[in-house]
Design a protein around this motif. Structure first.
Motif, mmCIF file in Angstrom:
data_model
loop_
_atom_site.group_PDB
_atom_site.id
_atom_site.type_symbol
_atom_site.label_atom_id
_atom_site.label_comp_id
_atom_site.label_asym_id
_atom_site.label_seq_id
_atom_site.Cartn_x
_atom_site.Cartn_y
_atom_site.Cartn_z
ATOM 1 N N ILE A 121 0.892 -1.251 -0.123
ATOM 2 C CA ILE A 121 -0.071 0.202 -0.012
ATOM 3 C C ILE A 121 0.873 1.185 0.133
ATOM 4 O O ILE A 121 0.592 2.296 -0.762
ATOM 5 C CB ILE A 121 -0.943 -0.296 1.225
ATOM 6 C CG1 ILE A 121 -2.051 -1.098 1.114
ATOM 7 C CG2 ILE A 121 -1.649 1.521 1.272
ATOM 8 C CD1 ILE A 121 -3.009 -1.459 2.161
ATOM 9 N N ASP A 122 1.874 1.183 0.854
ATOM 10 C CA ASP A 122 2.687 2.426 0.876
ATOM 11 C C ASP A 122 3.386 2.780 -0.502
ATOM 12 O O ASP A 122 3.578 3.779 -1.001
ATOM 13 C CB ASP A 122 3.881 2.085 1.884
ATOM 14 C CG ASP A 122 3.393 2.197 3.444
ATOM 15 O OD1 ASP A 122 2.386 2.797 3.545
ATOM 16 O OD2 ASP A 122 4.055 1.991 4.343
ATOM 17 N N LYS A 158 1.251 7.076 -6.731
ATOM 18 C CA LYS A 158 0.169 8.158 -6.796
ATOM 19 C C LYS A 158 0.658 9.403 -6.623
ATOM 20 O O LYS A 158 -0.039 10.467 -7.029
ATOM 21 C CB LYS A 158 -0.949 7.870 -5.900
ATOM 22 C CG LYS A 158 -1.730 6.601 -5.938
ATOM 23 C CD LYS A 158 -2.613 6.351 -7.337
ATOM 24 C CE LYS A 158 -3.339 5.094 -7.603
ATOM 25 N NZ LYS A 158 -3.773 4.734 -8.610
ATOM 26 N N LYS A 159 1.455 9.629 -5.542
ATOM 27 C CA LYS A 159 2.089 11.177 -5.491
ATOM 28 C C LYS A 159 2.874 11.603 -6.592
ATOM 29 O O LYS A 159 2.980 12.920 -6.667
ATOM 30 C CB LYS A 159 2.966 11.003 -4.200
ATOM 31 C CG LYS A 159 2.123 10.902 -2.816
ATOM 32 C CD LYS A 159 3.077 11.103 -1.611
ATOM 33 C CE LYS A 159 2.344 10.956 -0.476
ATOM 34 N NZ LYS A 159 3.066 10.911 0.644
#
Length: 123
Positions: free
Chosen positions: A114-115, A121-122
């Motif tokens: 997830i991280d 996405k950033k």
């Protein structure tokens, strides 16, 4: 469109083989193996549903999947999230992490995944 349990089981074998004749698919099943007519019926239904196609080689048909396993699974999971978790991925994640008895190590691995996706996405 979705596959029945028996169609999905056959599709799993076909995804694994990538392509195969009736005898190849039958060999994938444990004993007692299903009848040839059963497999033929499933393949016909799956062909009609556009999950499977075939090439005719002489009097035989070599079957191959038209749908990728990851695409099918993705639609299946998204349908579960929509239909059972009010279209909320966080409700699904909460249920999944609480109800599946994951170990601490497995939860930590999920957190890393997830991280990693958050970082993508950033960008």
């Amino acid at each position: 469109m979705q596959l029945s349990n028996s169609e999905e089981q056959l599709m799993q074998h076909l995804w694994k083989l990538e392509k195969g004749f009736m005898k190849d698919l039958l060999e994938c099943y444990p004993d007692p193996k299903p009848a040839t007519t059963t497999i033929a019926t499933l393949l016909k239904r799956m062909t009609d549903k556009k999950f499977v196609a075939y090439n005719e080689i002489g009097n035989s048909r070599e079957y191959y999947p038209l749908v990728e396993k990851s695409d099918y699974f993705s639609k299946h999971v998204n349908g579960l999230i929509k239909n059972f978790f009010n279209n909320s991925a966080s409700q699904f994640a909460s249920f999944f992490t609480k109800e599946t008895n994951l170990t601490q190590k497995e939860l930590e691995e999920l957190q890393k995944i997830i991280d990693k996706e958050i970082q993508k996405k950033k960008k």
